[in-house]
Every structure is written in C-alpha cells, then in structure tokens.
Motif scaffolding. Sequence first.
Motif, PDB file in Angstrom:
ATOM      1  N   GLY A 177      71.785 -37.831 -31.194  1.00 28.79           N
ATOM      2  CA  GLY A 177      72.348 -37.237 -32.400  1.00 28.79           C
ATOM      3  C   GLY A 177      72.094 -35.757 -32.547  1.00 28.79           C
ATOM      4  N   ASP A 178      71.317 -35.165 -31.634  1.00 33.42           N
ATOM      5  CA  ASP A 178      71.031 -33.724 -31.687  1.00 33.42           C
ATOM      6  C   ASP A 178      71.488 -33.122 -30.360  1.00 33.42           C
ATOM      7  N   THR A 179      72.485 -32.250 -30.409  1.00 36.91           N
ATOM      8  CA  THR A 179      73.057 -31.689 -29.186  1.00 36.91           C
ATOM      9  C   THR A 179      72.372 -30.405 -28.730  1.00 36.91           C
ATOM     10  N   THR A 180      71.424 -29.886 -29.503  1.00 34.74           N
ATOM     11  CA  THR A 180      70.768 -28.632 -29.126  1.00 34.74           C
ATOM     12  C   THR A 180      69.725 -28.809 -28.032  1.00 34.74           C
ATOM     13  N   PRO A 181      68.811 -29.775 -28.137  1.00 39.08           N
ATOM     14  CA  PRO A 181      67.796 -29.909 -27.079  1.00 39.08           C
ATOM     15  C   PRO A 181      68.447 -30.211 -25.734  1.00 39.08           C
ATOM     16  N   PHE A 228      62.660 -20.272 -17.717  1.00 40.91           N
ATOM     17  CA  PHE A 228      62.010 -20.142 -16.418  1.00 40.91           C
ATOM     18  C   PHE A 228      62.882 -19.254 -15.534  1.00 40.91           C
ATOM     19  N   PRO A 229      62.476 -18.003 -15.315  1.00 37.64           N
ATOM     20  CA  PRO A 229      63.296 -17.095 -14.509  1.00 37.64           C
ATOM     21  C   PRO A 229      63.470 -17.602 -13.082  1.00 37.64           C
ATOM     22  N   LEU A 230      64.666 -17.399 -12.564  1.00 34.41           N
ATOM     23  CA  LEU A 230      65.021 -17.668 -11.173  1.00 34.41           C
ATOM     24  C   LEU A 230      65.752 -16.439 -10.644  1.00 34.41           C
ATOM     25  N   PRO A 231      65.903 -16.298  -9.345  1.00 31.93           N
ATOM     26  CA  PRO A 231      66.673 -15.168  -8.828  1.00 31.93           C
ATOM     27  C   PRO A 231      68.105 -15.174  -9.350  1.00 31.93           C
ATOM     28  N   ASP A 232      68.443 -14.187 -10.166  1.00 32.84           N
ATOM     29  CA  ASP A 232      69.782 -14.046 -10.756  1.00 32.84           C
ATOM     30  C   ASP A 232      70.192 -15.250 -11.578  1.00 32.84           C
ATOM     31  N   ALA A 233      69.243 -16.023 -12.078  1.00 34.40           N
ATOM     32  CA  ALA A 233      69.557 -17.189 -12.889  1.00 34.40           C
ATOM     33  C   ALA A 233      68.348 -17.529 -13.760  1.00 34.40           C
ATOM     34  N   ASN A 234      68.485 -18.605 -14.511  1.00 35.57           N
ATOM     35  CA  ASN A 234      67.441 -18.991 -15.442  1.00 35.57           C
ATOM     36  C   ASN A 234      67.599 -20.467 -15.764  1.00 35.57           C
ATOM     37  N   LEU A 235      66.471 -21.164 -15.855  1.00 38.46           N
ATOM     38  CA  LEU A 235      66.471 -22.543 -16.331  1.00 38.46           C
ATOM     39  C   LEU A 235      65.793 -22.550 -17.685  1.00 38.46           C
ATOM     40  N   THR A 236      66.514 -22.952 -18.716  1.00 35.39           N
ATOM     41  CA  THR A 236      65.968 -22.990 -20.069  1.00 35.39           C
ATOM     42  C   THR A 236      65.797 -24.431 -20.522  1.00 35.39           C
ATOM     43  N   ALA A 237      64.597 -24.753 -20.990  1.00 36.45           N
ATOM     44  CA  ALA A 237      64.322 -26.059 -21.588  1.00 36.45           C
ATOM     45  C   ALA A 237      64.173 -25.862 -23.093  1.00 36.45           C
ATOM     46  N   THR A 238      65.041 -26.487 -23.877  1.00 32.76           N
ATOM     47  CA  THR A 238      64.978 -26.407 -25.333  1.00 32.76           C
ATOM     48  C   THR A 238      64.496 -27.750 -25.859  1.00 32.76           C
ATOM     49  N   LEU A 239      63.384 -27.727 -26.587  1.00 33.48           N
ATOM     50  CA  LEU A 239      62.683 -28.954 -26.975  1.00 33.48           C
ATOM     51  C   LEU A 239      62.496 -28.999 -28.489  1.00 33.48           C
ATOM     52  N   LEU A 283      57.290 -33.148 -27.939  1.00 35.78           N
ATOM     53  CA  LEU A 283      58.398 -32.233 -27.675  1.00 35.78           C
ATOM     54  C   LEU A 283      59.371 -32.938 -26.738  1.00 35.78           C
ATOM     55  N   ARG A 284      60.644 -32.990 -27.138  1.00 38.36           N
ATOM     56  CA  ARG A 284      61.628 -33.714 -26.332  1.00 38.36           C
ATOM     57  C   ARG A 284      62.882 -32.873 -26.121  1.00 38.36           C
ATOM     58  N   SER A 285      63.442 -32.967 -24.906  1.00 40.65           N
ATOM     59  CA  SER A 285      64.672 -32.237 -24.593  1.00 40.65           C
ATOM     60  C   SER A 285      65.907 -33.134 -24.694  1.00 40.65           C
ATOM     61  N   ARG A 286      65.715 -34.368 -25.086  1.00 39.33           N
ATOM     62  CA  ARG A 286      66.858 -35.268 -25.283  1.00 39.33           C
ATOM     63  C   ARG A 286      66.595 -36.119 -26.517  1.00 39.33           C
ATOM     64  N   ILE A 287      67.426 -35.942 -27.538  1.00 36.12           N
ATOM     65  CA  ILE A 287      67.285 -36.680 -28.792  1.00 36.12           C
ATOM     66  C   ILE A 287      68.669 -37.135 -29.224  1.00 36.12           C
TER      67      ILE A 287
END
Length: 279
Positions: free
Chosen positions: A214-218, A185-196, A208-212
């Motif tokens: 044993g998995d540090t990627t989401p 999600f673009p922001l001014p000079d920044a970005n919020l990324t959701a990895t699911l 789709l989950r961003s918190r699992i």
Amino acid sequence: MHDLLLGLGRRLLRPVPVHEQPHAVPFEAETAVVGERFVEGLATRLGGAYTIGAATGLMDDFNQLRSPIFDPTQVHATVRDFYEHTDRYEMRLQPAWHPLARLFFIFFRSTVSQPIQQFCFPVSQAEAAQGLGSRIDTLDVDLDGRIDVRAWVRVALSSKKPMYVGIYTVYRPSGSAAAYISVGFPLPDANLTATLRPSATPSGGLLLRSRIRGDTTPGDYLCDAAPDEELRVRRLSFLSERIHVHVDEQGLKTEHDFYWWGLRFLRLTYSLSSRKVDD
C-alpha cells in the motif's frame, strides 16, 4: 567485467523526471572506484568543509522521523542514541548467506565489488571476525555550519578497504503521512538508493522496510543522473530489505536482511557497543 555488468544494469533504466523521484540520493562516483574517501572527492567537486570521522550520527535528531504514523518516543532510547551518535559505537559483524547466493557473490565481489570498492560484504564468519571499522564522513557545502552530506563508511580492518559507503538522508514527501530514511550507495556513474519506512516494534525496536503493501515510496532503486538533469531510474522489484535495530539481553543489535523475490539470501547481524566518546 564490472563495466560490462554495470552497463547491462543501466540498459534497464527508464527516463523519469527528477521531480518524480525526489527520494533518490543523486550522488555518483565520477571515477571507476567509489572508495572510502568518496566524500573527500565530493568535497573537491562541490567545495565546502569536509570532515573525516566526524563526531555525529546518521541524523542530528531521531525526531526527524516523526510523522502521524511513527512516534520516535516508542523506540528504545539506546536505538535513538545510536542514530544520533553513530560515531560512539563500534560493531562486530556476522554474515549468514544462502549457499547459492554466497557462491554467486564470491564471483560478483571479485569482478565488481572489489574493483569499485563498494558492497564488499564478507563471505564467511572467519573473514568477518577480522574486524570492521565504522565512521561518519561529512560535508558542509555552503559553509553554514550544517551538514549537507553525511556518509557512513564501514571498512574491513584486515584489508583497509570499504565494505560499503552509504549516504544517509531523511526524506519527507510533501503531503505524505510518513517520513523515510533514504540511503544512497554511489556507483561509477550510477547510484543505488534504498528508501526505507520506519516503524516501532512492541518491544521498542526500530523496523525499517523497503517494501510495504500500500506504500509505493519505499524500495530499492538503481538510478543514473544524465547531463540534461533527467533522472533515469528503475525500481528493483526483485530486491527488498528489512532492518531490525533493537536491544536484547546482550545489548544493541541489528539484523539486516536482504531478499530476492521474497527469499532471504543474506542476513548481516551487527552487535553494537558504545565506546568512549574521547576514543
């Protein structure tokens, strides 16, 4: 005010080499406004062929998510079709806010979201009932006929301003047993990324989950690409998301839940229906 709040957020960022955060979607707004024509501005910067409202989906093939721990064929065919042909669906939205979160967001929206034209969620059923438009904008940077950037743009029909602009990618770490959907999600000079991380439910739904455990990627990440190509990033440990896309007796639905330290503060419920391909 929005410059002050975004500046405070960036002070929380820590430098991390780019190769350590390959799932971040490194697209930022170079102006103070993101806006619904973000990809058009990106095309001006990067070159290539820009298409507004492309006849495509969030991904070309749902099987891109196949991995040893996720079988796409276990997901209902209508859910798969939605991801491959998102342009063919229209939606109705119902927001459900925690009362305290709603009060905070009314302030946040007026001072940050509306000025930058990003994350302008409706705060009431009446506002959501005014309608929501949806389209996929794409960019083919190297003119090879393949989409390099695809953004899902949702626009409030009453104000004609974007609810949000999200750039969708499929991320598959080297040596990992999973594939992920990363949304920047673009922001001014920044970005919020959701990895699911995707999984199938027994009834054929997609989760789709961003918190699992044993998995540090989401996760949800605030990031900022510096001129020296070093990526400053902070995992927002207090924030998590859960998206359930499924088919019930009323048709295709999505519940998108947002959590703050495990407490749900917002649910966005989408009712999706297929429209004519030649609309």
